[in-house]
Design a protein around this motif. Sequence first.
Motif, PDB file in Angstrom:
ATOM      1  N   ARG A 137      30.593  98.983  55.075  1.00 36.26           N
ATOM      2  CA  ARG A 137      32.061  99.469  55.171  1.00 36.26           C
ATOM      3  C   ARG A 137      32.196 100.892  55.280  1.00 36.26           C
ATOM      4  NH1 ARG A 137      33.035  96.584  50.944  1.00 36.26           N
ATOM      5  NH2 ARG A 137      33.105  98.174  49.429  1.00 36.26           N
TER       6      ARG A 137
ATOM      7  N   GLU B 214      31.429 101.940  59.001  1.00 40.53           N
ATOM      8  CA  GLU B 214      32.693 101.587  59.826  1.00 40.53           C
ATOM      9  C   GLU B 214      33.855 102.079  59.612  1.00 40.53           C
ATOM     10  OE1 GLU B 214      31.645  96.671  60.520  1.00 40.53           O
ATOM     11  OE2 GLU B 214      33.139  97.440  59.181  1.00 40.53           O
ATOM     12  N   THR B 215      34.142 102.770  58.215  1.00 37.65           N
ATOM     13  CA  THR B 215      35.239 103.475  57.912  1.00 37.65           C
ATOM     14  C   THR B 215      35.337 104.902  58.593  1.00 37.65           C
ATOM     15  OG1 THR B 215      35.795 102.103  55.804  1.00 37.65           O
ATOM     16  CG2 THR B 215      36.616 104.251  56.127  1.00 37.65           C
TER      17      THR B 215
ATOM     18  N   GLY C 205      34.818 104.213  62.698  1.00 36.06           N
ATOM     19  CA  GLY C 205      35.890 103.508  63.483  1.00 36.06           C
ATOM     20  C   GLY C 205      34.976 102.513  64.374  1.00 36.06           C
TER      21      GLY C 205
ATOM     22  N   LYS D 172      43.949 107.825  59.885  1.00 39.40           N
ATOM     23  CA  LYS D 172      43.052 107.459  60.818  1.00 39.40           C
ATOM     24  C   LYS D 172      43.204 105.896  61.362  1.00 39.40           C
ATOM     25  CE  LYS D 172      39.108 110.283  59.434  1.00 39.40           C
ATOM     26  NZ  LYS D 172      37.699 110.476  58.893  1.00 39.40           N
TER      27      LYS D 172
ATOM     28  N   ARG E 257      42.043  98.971  62.088  1.00 45.09           N
ATOM     29  CA  ARG E 257      41.878  99.149  60.721  1.00 45.09           C
ATOM     30  C   ARG E 257      42.543 100.489  60.680  1.00 45.09           C
ATOM     31  NH1 ARG E 257      35.556  98.493  59.286  1.00 45.09           N
ATOM     32  NH2 ARG E 257      36.596  96.253  59.220  1.00 45.09           N
TER      33      ARG E 257
ATOM     34  N   MET F 172      43.506 103.545  57.832  1.00 46.71           N
ATOM     35  CA  MET F 172      43.226 104.663  56.744  1.00 46.71           C
ATOM     36  C   MET F 172      44.693 105.549  56.298  1.00 46.71           C
ATOM     37  SD  MET F 172      39.419 105.096  57.317  1.00 46.71           S
ATOM     38  CE  MET F 172      39.704 104.627  58.858  1.00 46.71           C
TER      39      MET F 172
ATOM     40  N   ILE G  50      43.613 100.498  54.578  1.00 46.18           N
ATOM     41  CA  ILE G  50      42.724 100.905  53.473  1.00 46.18           C
ATOM     42  C   ILE G  50      43.415 102.060  52.842  1.00 46.18           C
ATOM     43  CG2 ILE G  50      40.457 101.746  52.733  1.00 46.18           C
ATOM     44  CD1 ILE G  50      39.565 100.560  55.409  1.00 46.18           C
TER      45      ILE G  50
ATOM     46  N   GLU H   6      42.631 104.644  49.515  1.00 46.37           N
ATOM     47  CA  GLU H   6      41.648 104.767  48.515  1.00 46.37           C
ATOM     48  C   GLU H   6      41.837 106.264  47.988  1.00 46.37           C
ATOM     49  OE1 GLU H   6      37.731 104.529  50.107  1.00 46.37           O
ATOM     50  OE2 GLU H   6      37.893 106.247  51.433  1.00 46.37           O
TER      51      GLU H   6
END
Length: 509
Positions: free
Chosen positions: A223, A226-227, A230, A449, A460, A462, A499, A501
């Motif tokens: 994870r 991939e984060t 990308g 992102k 995905r 961020m 996401i 965080e």
Amino acid sequence: MSTMLIVTLPLVGIIVGFLARWIYAKNRLFSLEQKALMLKEASVAEAKNTKKEIILAAQNKILEDKREFEREIRKQRSEIQRYERRIQQKEDNLDLKISEIDKRRSEQKKLLEENKKREVRLANEEKRWQSELERVSSLSVEDAKKLLMQSIENEAKHDALALVNKFEQEAVASAEKNARNILTATMQRIATEVTTEISVTSVSLPNDEMKGRIIGREGRNIRALETLTGVDIIIDDTPEAVVISCFDPIRKTIAKIALERLIQDGRIHPVRIEEIVQKVTAEINQMIHDEGERVLFDLGIHGVRPECIRALGRLHFRTSYGQNVLAHSKEVSVLAGMLASEIGVDVAIAKRAALLHDIGKGLETDSEGGHAEIGADFARRMGEDPRVVNAIIAHHNDEEITSPEGVIVQLADAISAARPGARREILDNYIKRLENLEKIAMSFEGVEKVFAIQAGRELRIMVNHTRIDDQQTRQLAKDIARDIELQLKFPGKIRVTIIRETRVVEYAR
């Protein structure tokens, strides 16, 4: 008496000792004077000898300089004599030429006098024949001239029209033939490899146990990777291999190199993954600059701004219909140089414009418009030649071509793209769709992102945790999904994952 003797004896000893020291000192002084005198005489003698040697050396030097001076004088005298002989010879030749010129002048004067006499006779004859012609034809001189001039003018017009028509037909035939020959010769001279870019790559593993380490506890390692990159990392039943999928070749390259280094290092955890990804990203940025400089060096193009070099380097990681854009631009530049040299236009401008014709594809900008318009604006800001700017914006007929170099760039671009296997249209449309997905998500406030993964089936995102809270995150996902539905056409469904965080970093010193 005895007492007197006792007193006198030491006094006598002192006197005797003093006399002895005085005598020794006098002798010592005498010997030193003798030695000094001897040294003086030796020094005088040595000085005389040295003086004689110096005088002798000076005399020898004077004699040698005198001989050298005499040799130089003799040499200069011989040179002067040689120059005098040459000057004398030239003067004699000049005298001969002057005499010949005088002779020719006299002959020309005689010829002029004879010509004048002949002209007078011809003028008298012409008058006689004119009067005779007027008597026979019953026409004056002016009327005869008008008739003759009209006849000659009509005949000249007819001949000129026939000649022009002939030249036009020959020019059309030869131009078509020459253009065909030039294009054929140019296409035969170019011999580059045809390679097709793909959006999926695999990484070999030393063993299948490495797959579990890549995934990590509860999937934290995969994870994190991939984060940060990308990409979409696919771990399936393929033995000793994982697959990296991403439409952006720069991200795919960063992820591949980072994963290979992590496997080689053996330390796979989120902190190490972040360090490796940052280091590989810096290396890829340097590679982008190096690729731009390399293609400029290979083509012999100079005076390019650093921003333009980086934009060219990014083309190394871009594809157009499956064709590598930097390789395509380099090939177009080579073709343009060949065509320009064949037809005799500016080779340097043609090569430069051809190399930069797709520069808009390597620019990181939010400007609207096609890559030709974006590239032309960029080239204009970089101070490029107006012919280069026009060739860039006109190579897809967005504007009218104003120079031969622009026509050459358009031809070279068509030749490079038309070769069998050079392009693949479906892949480019797929990549454009993924880019549009990311662009839609980046248009929302608070998004940091965006990565399109799973072949465009997942987006995905961020976000900045300080600007968007949990409630806003849910609403943001709905808004992005709604805009995708309104602006894009796609098969199936697209998953929007946001996401958010909170990361706290502190250092113990």
